[in-house]
Design a protein around this motif. Structure first.
Motif, PDB file in Angstrom:
ATOM      1  N   TYR A 220      -2.031  -0.883   4.868  1.00 40.09           N
ATOM      2  CA  TYR A 220      -2.196   0.540   4.578  1.00 40.09           C
ATOM      3  C   TYR A 220      -3.622   1.023   4.840  1.00 40.09           C
ATOM      4  O   TYR A 220      -3.837   2.000   5.559  1.00 40.09           O
ATOM      5  CB  TYR A 220      -1.776   0.790   3.123  1.00 40.09           C
ATOM      6  N   LYS A 221      -4.606   0.349   4.287  1.00 38.36           N
ATOM      7  CA  LYS A 221      -6.011   0.766   4.444  1.00 38.36           C
ATOM      8  C   LYS A 221      -6.457   0.663   5.904  1.00 38.36           C
ATOM      9  O   LYS A 221      -7.143   1.544   6.413  1.00 38.36           O
ATOM     10  CB  LYS A 221      -6.940  -0.069   3.544  1.00 38.36           C
TER      11      LYS A 221
ATOM     12  N   LYS B 184       2.613   4.086   2.107  1.00 34.84           N
ATOM     13  CA  LYS B 184       2.311   2.721   1.670  1.00 34.84           C
ATOM     14  C   LYS B 184       3.578   2.087   1.115  1.00 34.84           C
ATOM     15  O   LYS B 184       4.292   2.695   0.314  1.00 34.84           O
ATOM     16  CB  LYS B 184       1.218   2.757   0.607  1.00 34.84           C
TER      17      LYS B 184
ATOM     18  N   GLY C 290       0.708  -2.262  -0.243  1.00 34.92           N
ATOM     19  CA  GLY C 290       0.013  -1.758   0.932  1.00 34.92           C
ATOM     20  C   GLY C 290      -0.642  -2.837   1.768  1.00 34.92           C
ATOM     21  O   GLY C 290      -1.182  -2.555   2.829  1.00 34.92           O
TER      22      GLY C 290
ATOM     23  N   ILE D  45       3.991  -0.519   5.925  1.00 36.82           N
ATOM     24  CA  ILE D  45       3.798   0.937   5.907  1.00 36.82           C
ATOM     25  C   ILE D  45       4.959   1.580   6.660  1.00 36.82           C
ATOM     26  O   ILE D  45       5.697   0.898   7.382  1.00 36.82           O
ATOM     27  CB  ILE D  45       2.476   1.375   6.592  1.00 36.82           C
TER      28      ILE D  45
END
Length: 182
Positions: free
Chosen positions: A104-105, A148, A152, A156
């Motif tokens: 996710y990040k 997310k 996460g 995704i």
């Protein structure tokens, strides 16, 4: 006399069609504040059989990983194990792609590395929280989002749009809100 007979035959045909439509909808009642007419209308696309590519909304379309609600007037374009795409010709469209390997990040950072990308922050739609972005470009702005999955770290759903210029398009937001993971 013939006209009276024709009127009765026509009325009888309408009654049969109404009975078939009522049966096809499974006698479902409205839920979550929708009126009964709206709930019956939402069942019509699925009552004819399995929702597949080319089906018209309103309906719910599912793939192996998730499902979304398709609004009236939209066409289902793609159904794959991890992807659903739908929209209107020359109007709004959405493409949802499940990526179980993506972080996710890291995915957010990839978006922000695109020239002209603006971070709109997280937006909660129903049970779903999306990172949202607006890509400002000469040809016109484009909205995108990332959902997310779990923590996460792995998973995704990337949401790409066509002909969606803002983050406030009500129809698009309603479709994103309807997403349900399996």
């Amino acid at each position: 006399m013939i006209i009276e007979i024709m009127k009765k035959v026509y009325l009888f045909a309408i009654m049969i069609a109404a009975a078939i439509a009522f049966t096809a909808c499974g006698n479902k009642t409205a839920q979550d504040g929708e009126n009964a007419e709206g709930a019956a209308t939402e069942q019509t696309a699925e009552a004819t059989g399995e929702v597949k590519e080319g089906s018209k909304g309103p309906c719910t379309v599912s793939c192996e990983k998730f499902s979304i609600d398709i609004p009236e007037g939209w066409e289902v374009r793609v159904i794959k194990d991890n992807e659903i795409s739908a929209g209107q010709e020359y109007k709004e469209g959405l493409n949802f792609v499940y990526d179980e390997q993506a972080n996710y990040k890291q995915s957010q950072q990839i978006e922000m590395d695109i020239k002209g990308m603006e971070d709109l922050g997280e937006k909660t739609l129903g049970n779903n929280t999306y990172a949202t972005f607006l890509w400002k470009q000469e040809a016109g702005d484009a909205f995108s989002a990332i959902l997310k999955i779990g923590d996460g770290e792995n998973g995704i759903i990337k949401v790409n749009t066509t002909n969606v210029k803002t983050a406030d398009n009500e129809v698009v937001l309603k479709v994103m809100e309807s997403l349900k993971l399996k």
